[in-house]
Design a protein around this motif. Structure first.
Motif, PDB file in Angstrom:
ATOM      1  N   VAL A   1       0.858  -1.177   0.000  1.00 21.18           N
ATOM      2  CA  VAL A   1       0.000   0.000   0.000  1.00 21.18           C
ATOM      3  C   VAL A   1       0.902   1.237   0.000  1.00 21.18           C
ATOM      4  N   PRO A   2       0.835   2.091  -1.027  1.00 22.76           N
ATOM      5  CA  PRO A   2       1.735   3.249  -1.083  1.00 22.76           C
ATOM      6  C   PRO A   2       1.240   4.400  -0.216  1.00 22.76           C
ATOM      7  N   PHE A   3       2.180   5.152   0.347  1.00 22.37           N
ATOM      8  CA  PHE A   3       1.826   6.337   1.131  1.00 22.37           C
ATOM      9  C   PHE A   3       2.993   7.313   1.126  1.00 22.37           C
ATOM     10  N   VAL A   4       2.726   8.540   1.520  1.00 18.21           N
ATOM     11  CA  VAL A   4       3.783   9.520   1.718  1.00 18.21           C
ATOM     12  C   VAL A   4       3.795   9.922   3.186  1.00 18.21           C
ATOM     13  N   ALA A   5       4.974  10.282   3.675  1.00 19.07           N
ATOM     14  CA  ALA A   5       5.137  10.746   5.049  1.00 19.07           C
ATOM     15  C   ALA A   5       6.161  11.863   5.039  1.00 19.07           C
ATOM     16  N   ARG A   6       5.645  13.083   5.103  1.00 16.23           N
ATOM     17  CA  ARG A   6       6.511  14.261   5.100  1.00 16.23           C
ATOM     18  C   ARG A   6       6.093  15.200   6.224  1.00 16.23           C
ATOM     19  N   LEU A   7       7.077  15.922   6.746  1.00 15.52           N
ATOM     20  CA  LEU A   7       6.798  16.920   7.764  1.00 15.52           C
ATOM     21  C   LEU A   7       6.037  18.087   7.156  1.00 15.52           C
ATOM     22  N   ALA A   8       5.538  18.942   8.011  1.00 14.85           N
ATOM     23  CA  ALA A   8       4.793  20.105   7.539  1.00 14.85           C
ATOM     24  C   ALA A   8       5.627  20.989   6.625  1.00 14.85           C
ATOM     25  N   ASN A   9       6.949  20.973   6.797  1.00  6.56           N
ATOM     26  CA  ASN A   9       7.819  21.788   5.946  1.00  6.56           C
ATOM     27  C   ASN A   9       8.205  21.089   4.650  1.00  6.56           C
ATOM     28  N   GLY A  10       7.689  19.874   4.428  1.00  8.70           N
ATOM     29  CA  GLY A  10       7.965  19.153   3.192  1.00  8.70           C
ATOM     30  C   GLY A  10       9.103  18.162   3.276  1.00  8.70           C
ATOM     31  N   ASN A  11       9.895  18.196   4.344  1.00 12.07           N
ATOM     32  CA  ASN A  11      10.995  17.245   4.479  1.00 12.07           C
ATOM     33  C   ASN A  11      10.463  15.849   4.786  1.00 12.07           C
ATOM     34  N   PRO A  12      11.120  14.820   4.278  1.00 14.93           N
ATOM     35  CA  PRO A  12      10.625  13.463   4.534  1.00 14.93           C
ATOM     36  C   PRO A  12      10.753  13.079   5.999  1.00 14.93           C
ATOM     37  N   ILE A  13       9.776  12.349   6.491  1.00 11.65           N
ATOM     38  CA  ILE A  13       9.850  11.768   7.826  1.00 11.65           C
ATOM     39  C   ILE A  13      10.678  10.486   7.716  1.00 11.65           C
ATOM     40  N   PRO A  14      11.708  10.313   8.539  1.00 11.33           N
ATOM     41  CA  PRO A  14      12.518   9.096   8.437  1.00 11.33           C
ATOM     42  C   PRO A  14      11.662   7.840   8.562  1.00 11.33           C
ATOM     43  N   ARG A  15      12.001   6.843   7.780  1.00 15.10           N
ATOM     44  CA  ARG A  15      11.214   5.604   7.767  1.00 15.10           C
ATOM     45  C   ARG A  15      11.114   4.990   9.170  1.00 15.10           C
ATOM     46  N   ALA A  16      12.177   5.097   9.945  1.00 15.76           N
ATOM     47  CA  ALA A  16      12.176   4.498  11.277  1.00 15.76           C
ATOM     48  C   ALA A  16      11.140   5.129  12.207  1.00 15.76           C
ATOM     49  N   ARG A  17      10.686   6.343  11.889  1.00 18.66           N
ATOM     50  CA  ARG A  17       9.686   6.991  12.751  1.00 18.66           C
ATOM     51  C   ARG A  17       8.268   6.554  12.425  1.00 18.66           C
ATOM     52  N   ILE A  18       8.068   5.839  11.319  1.00 20.01           N
ATOM     53  CA  ILE A  18       6.731   5.367  10.986  1.00 20.01           C
ATOM     54  C   ILE A  18       6.475   4.108  11.804  1.00 20.01           C
TER      55      ILE A  18
END
Length: 479
Positions: free
Chosen positions: A170-187
């Motif tokens: 299942v595809p998804f995106v995870a970015r901070l409010a400023n557009g920077n990617p959220i590290p995979r380990a934080r998901i």
């Protein structure tokens, strides 16, 4: 979202679209042990927490896709106010006494989660339900202490797909409010509950979070490995692999971070593939309030429609005016055309249109960004999420792998057009209709078989609908 054990209300707890009242309250109680074990406790807090911060022992949880905010860590009975800000404008507010239905010793509010009975103060947004979006600022205060976070961009970007080896992704995106990617380990909060049986769950080690192959930073996917083995099956109902595969291809998915023990200062999650924003059941007295561009006419500007101008359509709520400005890479601000409209109604839900003439568009090129500024009673904000493509140059016509001519055996013809274009063709006696953007067969890569005397006509169509000149090839087959 009370006490120290948040538990997300997942899409599998209810029919797709929205949950029923009986399911909405209890999701927040009791974090999953499997998820807690999979959490990365040593990681620092996310950058969504602003300089204002979140007080120790407090939590703000946001499901922006269903306009749901839960807060905890407050004294039971004290008045707590939750606000949603976009730019300088206040777009949503809810207030009520912090309650503790599970007797955890910590009070809070669940705003727009769906009350079990008659809505109490703080159960629903006041007057209208804001369409919460990434980048919005959520504040929580008792008048003395204030917590604040920015909403991250966490969302599913496609439906579940079964890949070649039988896994489901299942595809998804995870970015901070400023557009920077959220590290995979934080998901740490990837989870699934079967929509037909809430006791069947996949979580923790059974859900692998990966970078999307070839994806940009912040583009991920969850992977459920075949053969499937649920983390939990509370009633021991037997499930075969076919049933589990069918369930995983449905709408029972959640993704994000912060759904762990101990409760972090913030949690950002997306719940369900089909769930829609707006008031939860029991909160219908606070209808949706949106500030957005709904579409443009035309959707893209090309050779054929360039003299029509551009109409921008949208909606707003309690806006005194809406200013729409068109910019491109050259005219970021200076000389950018703009139109200001005043909604017909001064309050409530509003629909509006702003029209730009062809002359106003003449100096703009390529990607035209639509910057829409909404002026509300207590402030304003600008939305820049809409882009209209402009391209008034026709693409080159396609080429054929076999030249026109006389041949003594069947020919198989391939067509090639400019990069990024689609090719359409017609095949007949030479008097057949020419292909257009909507007429003719789409060339998919399979060679066209010419076994008799025929004429092939083909055009290239670019991304904004420009159609090339027609190329023709006359083939005569004489065996």
């Amino acid at each position: 979202m009370y006490g120290s054990s948040p538990h997300t209300r997942l899409a599998g707890d209810h029919p797709p679209g929205r949950s029923s009242n009986k399911h909405r309250k209890h999701w927040a109680i009791g974090a999953s042990a499997a998820l807690a074990a999979s959490a990365v406790a040593a990681l620092p807090a996310s950058a969504t927490i602003t300089d204002v911060g979140v007080a120790e022992g407090h939590n703000i949880t946001v499901f922006h896709n269903i306009d749901f905010v839960a807060v905890s860590g407050w004294t039971v009975g004290e008045q707590v106010t939750v606000e949603v800000h976009r730019g300088a404008a206040l777009i949503g507010t809810a207030a009520g006494p912090a309650s503790d239905p599970e007797a955890t010793g910590s009070g809070g509010l669940e705003v727009n989660h769906g009350p079990e009975g008659v809505a109490a103060a703080g159960d629903c947004w006041t007057d209208n339900t804001p369409d919460i979006r990434p980048g919005d600022r959520v504040t929580v205060s008792n008048g003395t202490v204030t917590d604040e976070v920015l909403v991250d961009d966490i969302r599913f970007t496609g439906n579940p797909v079964e890949v070649r080896n039988g896994d489901i992704v299942v595809p998804f995106v995870a970015r901070l409010a400023n557009g920077n990617p959220i590290p995979r380990a934080r998901i740490d909060s990837a989870e699934f509950r079967a929509a037909t049986n809430n006791s069947v769950r996949f979580e923790g080690a059974d859900v692998v979070v990966q970078r999307q192959p070839g994806g940009a930073p912040g583009e991920y996917q969850t992977r459920f490995r075949s053969p499937f083995s649920p983390t939990r099956n509370d009633d021991d109902t037997p499930f075969n692999q076919r049933q589990l595969r069918r369930a995983l291809l449905g709408d029972g998915h959640a993704i994000g971070f912060g759904h762990v023990d101990p409760v972090p200062a913030e949690a950002m999650l997306h719940d369900g593939l089909a769930d829609a924003p707006g008031p939860a059941p029991g909160c219908e007295a606070a209808p949706s309030a949106r500030w957005a561009v709904d579409g443009t006419g035309p959707a893209a500007i090309n050779v054929r429609n360039q003299n029509r101008g551009l109409t921008v359509r949208g909606e707003s709520h309690n806006a005194s005016s809406i200013t729409v400005r068109l910019t491109d890479n050259v005219r970021a601000t200076t000389g950018a055309p703009e139109v200001t409209v005043t909604p017909a109604s001064a309050t409530g839900a509003q629909a509006w249109r702003a029209h730009f003439t062809a002359e106003q568009l003449s100096d703009l090129d390529r990607n035209i960004r639509v910057a829409t500024t909404f002026v509300l009673p207590d402030g304003e904000f600008t939305d820049r999420s809409t882009i209209v493509r402009k391209d008034v140059v026709r693409p080159n016509a396609p080429r054929a792998s076999v030249r026109s001519g006389l041949y003594r055996r069947t020919k198989r013809v391939a067509l090639r057009g400019p990069a990024g274009t689609e090719i359409r063709y017609t095949l007949g006696n030479g008097r057949q209709a020419r292909p257009t953007a909507r007429r003719g067969s789409r060339f998919t890569g399979r060679r066209i078989v010419i076994s008799s005397t025929q004429t092939l006509k083909a055009v290239s169509i670019d991304a904004v609908g420009n159609v090339s000149a027609v190329n023709r090839w006359r083939y005569r087959i004489r065996r």
